[in-house]
Scaffold this motif. Structure first.
Motif, PDB file in Angstrom:
ATOM      1  N   SER A  35       6.768  12.611 -19.417  1.00  0.00           N
ATOM      2  CA  SER A  35       7.623  13.650 -20.388  1.00  0.00           C
ATOM      3  C   SER A  35       8.564  12.827 -21.059  1.00  0.00           C
ATOM      4  O   SER A  35       8.746  11.644 -21.000  1.00  0.00           O
ATOM      5  CB  SER A  35       8.160  14.730 -19.385  1.00  0.00           C
ATOM      6  N   ASN A  36       9.450  13.436 -21.764  1.00  0.00           N
ATOM      7  CA  ASN A  36      10.426  13.093 -22.697  1.00  0.00           C
ATOM      8  C   ASN A  36      11.776  13.254 -22.089  1.00  0.00           C
ATOM      9  O   ASN A  36      12.858  13.171 -22.830  1.00  0.00           O
ATOM     10  CB  ASN A  36      10.291  13.112 -24.052  1.00  0.00           C
ATOM     11  N   ARG A  87       0.915  -1.257  -0.079  1.00  0.00           N
ATOM     12  CA  ARG A  87       0.051  -0.089   0.082  1.00  0.00           C
ATOM     13  C   ARG A  87       0.784   0.999  -0.023  1.00  0.00           C
ATOM     14  O   ARG A  87       2.041   1.225   0.225  1.00  0.00           O
ATOM     15  CB  ARG A  87      -0.968   0.011   1.006  1.00  0.00           C
ATOM     16  N   GLY A  88       0.338   2.495  -0.403  1.00  0.00           N
ATOM     17  CA  GLY A  88       0.950   3.614  -0.470  1.00  0.00           C
ATOM     18  C   GLY A  88       0.948   4.044  -1.725  1.00  0.00           C
ATOM     19  O   GLY A  88       0.460   3.877  -2.660  1.00  0.00           O
ATOM     20  N   HIS A  89       1.898   5.247  -1.905  1.00  0.00           N
ATOM     21  CA  HIS A  89       1.979   6.112  -3.074  1.00  0.00           C
ATOM     22  C   HIS A  89       3.484   5.830  -3.696  1.00  0.00           C
ATOM     23  O   HIS A  89       4.646   5.441  -3.119  1.00  0.00           O
ATOM     24  CB  HIS A  89       2.062   7.487  -2.681  1.00  0.00           C
ATOM     25  N   LEU A  90       3.503   5.610  -5.287  1.00  0.00           N
ATOM     26  CA  LEU A  90       4.507   5.647  -6.053  1.00  0.00           C
ATOM     27  C   LEU A  90       4.550   6.535  -7.052  1.00  0.00           C
ATOM     28  O   LEU A  90       3.616   7.015  -7.433  1.00  0.00           O
ATOM     29  CB  LEU A  90       4.247   4.318  -6.754  1.00  0.00           C
ATOM     30  N   ARG A  91       5.873   7.197  -7.170  1.00  0.00           N
ATOM     31  CA  ARG A  91       6.009   8.149  -8.009  1.00  0.00           C
ATOM     32  C   ARG A  91       6.740   7.358  -9.291  1.00  0.00           C
ATOM     33  O   ARG A  91       7.811   7.009  -9.361  1.00  0.00           O
ATOM     34  CB  ARG A  91       6.858   9.253  -7.640  1.00  0.00           C
ATOM     35  N   VAL A  92       6.050   7.597 -10.627  1.00  0.00           N
ATOM     36  CA  VAL A  92       6.554   6.928 -11.661  1.00  0.00           C
ATOM     37  C   VAL A  92       6.875   7.827 -12.916  1.00  0.00           C
ATOM     38  O   VAL A  92       6.159   8.666 -13.098  1.00  0.00           O
ATOM     39  CB  VAL A  92       5.748   5.731 -11.909  1.00  0.00           C
ATOM     40  N   GLU A  93       7.972   7.546 -13.442  1.00  0.00           N
ATOM     41  CA  GLU A  93       8.320   8.365 -14.580  1.00  0.00           C
ATOM     42  C   GLU A  93       8.250   7.628 -15.890  1.00  0.00           C
ATOM     43  O   GLU A  93       9.221   6.613 -16.009  1.00  0.00           O
ATOM     44  CB  GLU A  93       9.536   9.407 -14.549  1.00  0.00           C
ATOM     45  N   CYS A  94       7.816   8.104 -17.248  1.00  0.00           N
ATOM     46  CA  CYS A  94       8.335   7.275 -18.272  1.00  0.00           C
ATOM     47  C   CYS A  94       7.729   8.602 -19.509  1.00  0.00           C
ATOM     48  O   CYS A  94       7.230   9.431 -19.394  1.00  0.00           O
ATOM     49  CB  CYS A  94       7.205   6.104 -18.391  1.00  0.00           C
ATOM     50  N   ALA A  95       8.350   7.912 -20.510  1.00  0.00           N
ATOM     51  CA  ALA A  95       8.116   8.704 -21.785  1.00  0.00           C
ATOM     52  C   ALA A  95       6.497   8.753 -22.248  1.00  0.00           C
ATOM     53  O   ALA A  95       5.546   7.905 -22.099  1.00  0.00           O
ATOM     54  CB  ALA A  95       8.934   8.496 -23.101  1.00  0.00           C
ATOM     55  N   THR A  96       6.308  10.180 -23.103  1.00  0.00           N
ATOM     56  CA  THR A  96       4.916  10.032 -23.118  1.00  0.00           C
ATOM     57  C   THR A  96       4.298   9.169 -24.193  1.00  0.00           C
ATOM     58  O   THR A  96       2.962   8.418 -23.688  1.00  0.00           O
ATOM     59  CB  THR A  96       4.714  11.586 -23.993  1.00  0.00           C
ATOM     60  N   THR A  97       4.802   8.732 -25.236  1.00  0.00           N
ATOM     61  CA  THR A  97       4.137   7.456 -25.785  1.00  0.00           C
ATOM     62  C   THR A  97       4.111   6.400 -25.422  1.00  0.00           C
ATOM     63  O   THR A  97       2.962   5.576 -25.401  1.00  0.00           O
ATOM     64  CB  THR A  97       4.930   7.496 -27.338  1.00  0.00           C
ATOM     65  N   PHE A  98       5.131   5.811 -24.614  1.00  0.00           N
ATOM     66  CA  PHE A  98       4.942   4.729 -23.894  1.00  0.00           C
ATOM     67  C   PHE A  98       3.984   4.726 -22.839  1.00  0.00           C
ATOM     68  O   PHE A  98       3.181   3.825 -22.491  1.00  0.00           O
ATOM     69  CB  PHE A  98       6.368   4.232 -23.256  1.00  0.00           C
ATOM     70  N   ALA A  99       3.718   5.754 -22.226  1.00  0.00           N
ATOM     71  CA  ALA A  99       2.624   5.999 -21.138  1.00  0.00           C
ATOM     72  C   ALA A  99       1.193   5.819 -21.934  1.00  0.00           C
ATOM     73  O   ALA A  99       0.408   5.048 -21.660  1.00  0.00           O
ATOM     74  CB  ALA A  99       2.703   7.364 -20.444  1.00  0.00           C
ATOM     75  N   GLN A 100       0.971   6.671 -23.194  1.00  0.00           N
ATOM     76  CA  GLN A 100      -0.281   6.531 -23.750  1.00  0.00           C
ATOM     77  C   GLN A 100      -0.612   5.160 -24.315  1.00  0.00           C
ATOM     78  O   GLN A 100      -1.860   4.765 -24.194  1.00  0.00           O
ATOM     79  CB  GLN A 100      -0.247   7.853 -24.554  1.00  0.00           C
ATOM     80  N   THR A 101       0.389   4.842 -24.982  1.00  0.00           N
ATOM     81  CA  THR A 101       0.194   3.512 -25.736  1.00  0.00           C
ATOM     82  C   THR A 101       0.205   2.261 -24.994  1.00  0.00           C
ATOM     83  O   THR A 101      -0.408   1.311 -25.350  1.00  0.00           O
ATOM     84  CB  THR A 101       1.374   3.428 -26.903  1.00  0.00           C
ATOM     85  N   MET A 102       1.246   2.243 -23.956  1.00  0.00           N
ATOM     86  CA  MET A 102       1.483   0.978 -23.518  1.00  0.00           C
ATOM     87  C   MET A 102       1.160   0.884 -21.922  1.00  0.00           C
ATOM     88  O   MET A 102       0.618  -0.193 -21.399  1.00  0.00           O
ATOM     89  CB  MET A 102       2.824   0.358 -23.808  1.00  0.00           C
TER      90      MET A 102
END
Length: 300
Positions: A128-129, A91-106
């Motif tokens: 963001s990229n 449980r709890g909170h996670l901060r995750v970063e990834c590129a725009t297209t990967f986030a939207q598409t996958m």
């Protein structure tokens, strides 16, 4: 002196680049962190870092000690977490970063599955990229494409994405279908990428039977996958795209593959995180879910 606590404070100072950042991570006053590091230096009989009012610089002795201390602190945290995780639901909170297209598409289309399995874990997804500073920005993990140049991070391989050379039917009808990479050097327009760091364009690469050919001189370029796909859909030229990102447009007929007999080196994807960060149950299950989910689906 509590040596383990002092080592932990020193590791956090090096990771965050400041005593204030370490204090925030450890949730103690800045003066406590400073005293812990000073006591550690006295115990070791050597200076681990040079301090000024505005910056710190780790000494050669400090760099050597950091490598050992960071590994030891991580092992202690892992041992503690292994015991706690048996009794705790992630449980709890996670901060995750990834590129725009990967986030939207996958990634985002798969998150409902993760939420069903771990309903008590919330995720803040930075899209963001740019390459986020994992330690400095308090990021738990990031998903990155390409080789991982930062050896201080732990990297778990997710999948290798193949590349496809393609163009719109309208463009091919207007300009003809290229029959070789050399053909692209002539009358065809090329659509590709430029680096947001230095502005340089990246050539298109082709391999076949030990022969390798690079095609540069791009007429249109962007620093983001969605932008390149939009350019191709608009009929601006021929480009190389990651197969998982462009597959829906190939299936719909909006884009057509060309030069299929030529390959491009696949691009690896990894999830990365800091070894100094406490490996919480929520981070462990998220990383493992990424490995299992994308390892069995995304590379196909």
């Amino acid at each position: 002196m509590n040596q383990l606590l002092a080592m932990r404070a020193f590791v956090r100072v090096v990771d965050s680049g400041s005593f204030r950042g370490a204090a925030n991570q450890l949730r103690v006053p800045r003066s406590t962190v400073s005293k812990l590091v000073t006591d550690l230096e006295k115990h070791l009989g050597t200076r681990l870092m040079h301090r000024t009012t505005r910056s710190i610089a780790v000494t050669p002795e400090g760099e050597d000690y950091y490598r050992h201390a960071a590994r030891l602190v991580a092992e202690v945290d892992e041992a503690d977490g292994a015991v706690r995780d048996r009794k705790l639901t992630p449980r709890g909170h996670l901060r995750v970063e990834c590129a725009t297209t990967f986030a939207q598409t996958m990634l985002i289309p798969q998150l409902p599955e993760f939420h069903r399995q771990y309903p008590h874990v919330s995720i803040a997804l930075g899209v963001s990229n740019r390459t986020a500073n994992i330690v400095g920005e308090g990021v738990d993990c990031a998903i990155r494409a390409g080789e991982i140049g930062d050896e201080s991070l732990v990297a778990r391989h997710l999948f290798d994405a193949g590349m496809i050379t393609c163009a719109s039917p309208a463009y091919l009808e207007r300009m003809g279908t290229p029959t070789s990479p050399e053909d692209l050097d002539g009358r065809h327009c090329k659509v590709g990428f430029f680096s947001h760091a230095d502005g340089r364009t990246k050539p298109m690469l082709f391999e076949k039977a030990g022969h390798r050919h690079a095609v540069g001189d791009l007429q249109f370029s962007t620093n983001e996958d969605n932008g390149q796909i939009a350019m191709l859909l608009a009929g601006l030229g021929v480009g190389q795209c990651l197969k998982p990102f462009v597959l829906p447009h190939l299936q719909s007929g909006q884009l057509v593959e060309v030069l299929a007999e030529w390959s491009h080196p696949p691009l690896p994807f990894h999830v990365v995180y800091s070894p100094g960060r406490h490996q919480s149950a929520r981070l462990k299950v998220f990383v493992q879910w990424l490995v299992e989910r994308f390892g069995r689906t995304a590379g196909r």
